[in-house]
Write an enzyme that holds these catalytic residues in place. Structure first.
Site, PDB file in Angstrom:
ATOM      1  N   CYS A 257       1.303   0.093   9.146  1.00  0.00           N
ATOM      2  CA  CYS A 257       0.786  -0.630   7.983  1.00  0.00           C
ATOM      3  C   CYS A 257       1.298  -0.080   6.659  1.00  0.00           C
ATOM      4  O   CYS A 257       1.030  -0.664   5.610  1.00  0.00           O
ATOM      5  CB  CYS A 257      -0.735  -0.599   7.987  1.00  0.00           C
ATOM      6  SG  CYS A 257      -1.453  -1.241   9.521  1.00  0.00           S
ATOM      7  N   HIS A 413      -6.169   0.564   0.475  1.00  0.00           N
ATOM      8  CA  HIS A 413      -5.775  -0.052   1.748  1.00  0.00           C
ATOM      9  C   HIS A 413      -6.857  -1.047   2.169  1.00  0.00           C
ATOM     10  O   HIS A 413      -6.554  -2.168   2.551  1.00  0.00           O
ATOM     11  CB  HIS A 413      -5.570   1.044   2.790  1.00  0.00           C
ATOM     12  CG  HIS A 413      -4.918   0.588   4.046  1.00  0.00           C
ATOM     13  ND1 HIS A 413      -3.749  -0.132   4.069  1.00  0.00           N
ATOM     14  CD2 HIS A 413      -5.291   0.741   5.349  1.00  0.00           C
ATOM     15  CE1 HIS A 413      -3.409  -0.396   5.314  1.00  0.00           C
ATOM     16  NE2 HIS A 413      -4.325   0.119   6.114  1.00  0.00           N
ATOM     17  N   HIS A 451      -5.050  -8.744   6.172  1.00  0.00           N
ATOM     18  CA  HIS A 451      -4.209  -7.559   6.394  1.00  0.00           C
ATOM     19  C   HIS A 451      -2.911  -7.995   7.048  1.00  0.00           C
ATOM     20  O   HIS A 451      -2.871  -8.355   8.221  1.00  0.00           O
ATOM     21  CB  HIS A 451      -4.960  -6.576   7.287  1.00  0.00           C
ATOM     22  CG  HIS A 451      -4.286  -5.241   7.443  1.00  0.00           C
ATOM     23  ND1 HIS A 451      -3.065  -4.942   6.866  1.00  0.00           N
ATOM     24  CD2 HIS A 451      -4.671  -4.110   8.113  1.00  0.00           C
ATOM     25  CE1 HIS A 451      -2.726  -3.706   7.184  1.00  0.00           C
ATOM     26  NE2 HIS A 451      -3.679  -3.185   7.936  1.00  0.00           N
TER      27      HIS A 451
END
Length: 610
Positions: A257, A413, A451
């Protein structure tokens, strides 16, 4: 030259719309925008999707119920394994002779019958697979706006979706730049352009690796393109070959990620060292398919229907609120997967001033650290403390202690998982407190767009650039309140849209599976221009202003064409291909169709034998 990596353009596409013009950010802020901005945002979305109704455009963007163009969440295809019983005698069936007798197990009886058919007799009790469906546990995702298909805008030739999005995003960034790419190339050597672009998982839909791996099991043939187009670095290859025609440095990084920031770090290092004067950074991810989502769901990472119902205390037969599936730093149950492609273009400071490029910010450094020893590969660890603290220290070195205390922003995040809300908030809180900050604003845009895995930090960075220009931060609107276990000392979580007119810096934070942590230190346009003025002087900045006016006019012209529907992505297939006869070589240089690349060495003196 300072060697400062200046952000001169940003482009992309995610569930909020396109990046250029800050339209994706404006979609997140839609309820707080002035009427003119709201209308232009819907106009931009309408030009992309063909939809004109504002209410439908609102419903057909951001995180929402998965649409049937991806898959039917009520009837996901799968192959159910069963054992055929032989208690009532052998099982017999017929099929076409084209199937071939060798297609069946050797202990099955195969005989030809009239009509060019085969009769198959199974005497034992074999295990077989038969097509079935099941209801998918996960029902939401951050999908591109309904009606927008990037592959329809150019000859996409069975390109995987992530590569279609890459072509669009890179073209969107060039539109945001407002300078003809050939004009950029005329000012720099071919080896002074870097491209670092990738996906964290590769292309896993049917036109890429996913199709290659599934085809035989589904009774289909593997195509000649699936393997080749499935590689994780293919977004960079497409940008080099089909959008820019670039010959410079490549070789992107993968970091789960944190992939976008890994690529940004390579670009920043190239410009700071002088290895490149232009760097294109990108990540693209298209993971909305049941196979990929099955994997994350098996890990307990995704927000499921059952989990959302439990959080909201609703009946098992009631449809969950899919719009609020991602709830960073609130009571939550998992993240919401999304698709996105994001591209930023960096110039060194001298080139940015020379060409009058938009100054949208600067990236002095990006820090990457592993977690060290871990309890499990998916659990967070110590590495993000190092990346976040080092980024904060880098900004303090530029702005001073007092400069850190105003105008800062964290793009967290903020995945929406219970584990992330605890660990990331603790990291941010402890470091903010250590640096003497008592109310560092924290945003979390995954609450809007979901995401997008390797492209997630690209979503965060592009939104931050828009925040500085629009003067407003989107609130974490999917949470009613912060969870009790979220650390808040030194932090100020932005839970509702908030004006933000004094932006000076931002920290873009990423935490990835396997211990892939990264944090970027980013300077606002105001601070960047202050640095450039201090170093280059008033005369250079005055000349820059004149050049920038022309570039601004060109950007406006492109934007008008886009809203009118007369724009298409840049896709240069089989254009400008160099043949052997176009290349001349001497001991001092290589000439590529008349453009010289010097063969200079930076080998240290101490390495030389003579």
């Amino acid at each position: 030259m300072l060697g400062l990596p200046v952000i001169v353009a940003a482009g992309g596409i995610n569930s909020a719309g396109r990046t250029s013009g800050n339209y994706a950010l404006k979609r997140m802020l839609i309820d707080a925008l002035p009427v003119a901005d709201r209308e232009s945002t819907f106009a931009a979305l309408g030009a992309m999707t063909g939809e004109t109704d504002a209410e439908r455009l609102t419903a057909q963007t951001l995180v929402r119920r998965i649409e049937s163009r991806y898959f039917d969440i009520d009837a996901v295809r799968w192959n159910r394994r069963v054992t055929l019983s032989d208690q009532h005698g052998p099982v017999t069936f017929e099929t076409s002779m084209h199937t071939g007798a060798d297609a069946f197990p050797k202990d099955w009886k195969v005989e030809e019958i009239p009509g060019r058919k085969l009769r198959i007799t199974v005497a034992a009790a074999p295990d077989v697979l038969f097509p079935s469906t099941r209801r998918f546990e996960v029902g939401s995702a951050g999908q591109l706006p309904t009606g927008f298909e990037p592959g329809d805008l150019y000859p996409s030739r069975n390109h995987p979706r992530g590569l279609q999005m890459t072509v669009y995003a890179a073209s969107d960034a060039l539109a945001d730049l407002g300078i003809d790419w050939d004009a950029v190339c005329s000012r720099v050597s071919p080896d002074a352009i870097s491209v670092y672009a990738s996906s964290s998982m590769g292309q896993l839909d049917d036109d890429g690796s996913g199709g290659m791996l599934r085809s035989r099991a589904d009774g289909r043939r593997v195509t000649s393109k699936q393997c080749a187009l499935g590689f994780a670095e293919m977004p960079g290859d497409f940008i080099n070959a089909y959008v820019l025609g670039a010959l410079g440095s490549t070789g992107p990084a993968l970091g789960a990620c944190a992939t976008f920031l890994y690529n940004l770090r390579l670009a920043v290092q190239d410009i700071r060292s002088g290895r490149a004067r232009v760097a294109v950074v990108a990540a693209a991810e298209a993971p909305i398919n049941p196979q990929v989502m099955d994997g994350y769901n098996a890990m307990g990472a995704l927000a499921t229907a059952a989990g959302l119902r439990q959080l909201d205390g609703i009946d098992p037969n009631v449809e969950p609120d899919w719009r609020r599936a991602c709830r960073p730093f609130g009571d939550n149950c998992g993240f919401t997967i999304a698709e996105s492609a994001q591209v930023v273009v960096l110039f060194d400071d001298a080139l940015a001033l020379e060409l009058g490029a938009p100054i949208r910010g600067a990236v002095p450094d990006v820090f990457v650290h592993a977690d060290g020893a871990k309890k499990s590969i998916s659990s967070p660890g110590a590495g993000n403390y190092l990346t976040f603290a080092r980024a904060m220290a880098s900004l303090r070195a530029i702005l001073g202690d007092q400069g850190l205390k105003t105008g800062g922003l964290v793009q967290a995040h903020g995945t929406g998982t219970p584990q992330n809300r605890v660990t990331e908030s603790q990291i941010m809180s402890r470091i903010a407190t250590a640096f003497g900050l008592d109310a560092l604003p924290v945003a979390a845009i995954k609450s809007y767009v979901g995401h997008s895995l390797g492209a997630a930090a690209g979503d965060q960075l592009s939104a931050t650039l828009g925040i500085w220009e629009q003067g407003m931060v989107p609130g974490i609107g999917t949470v009613a309140a912060l969870a009790d276990d979220v650390a808040t000392q030194g932090l100020d979580f932005v839970c509702a849209h908030r004006p933000f007119s004094d932006g000076r810096y931002a920290l873009i934070n990423s935490k990835g599976f396997g211990g892939n942590n990264a944090t970027a230190a980013v300077l606002s346009p105001t601070v960047t221009q202050q640095l450039l003025s201090k170093h280059h002087g008033a005369a250079a900045m005055q000349n820059y202003g004149k050049q920038a006016e022309q570039v601004a006019r060109q950007r406006t012209e492109v934007e008008s064409a886009r809203l009118a529907g007369s724009w298409s992505p840049t896709y240069r297939f089989n254009e400008g291909v160099l043949a052997d006869e176009d290349i001349a070589i001497t001991a001092d240089r290589v000439e590529l169709n008349g453009t010289a690349v010097a063969l200079k060495s930076d080998i240290p003196e101490g390495w030389r034998l003579n």
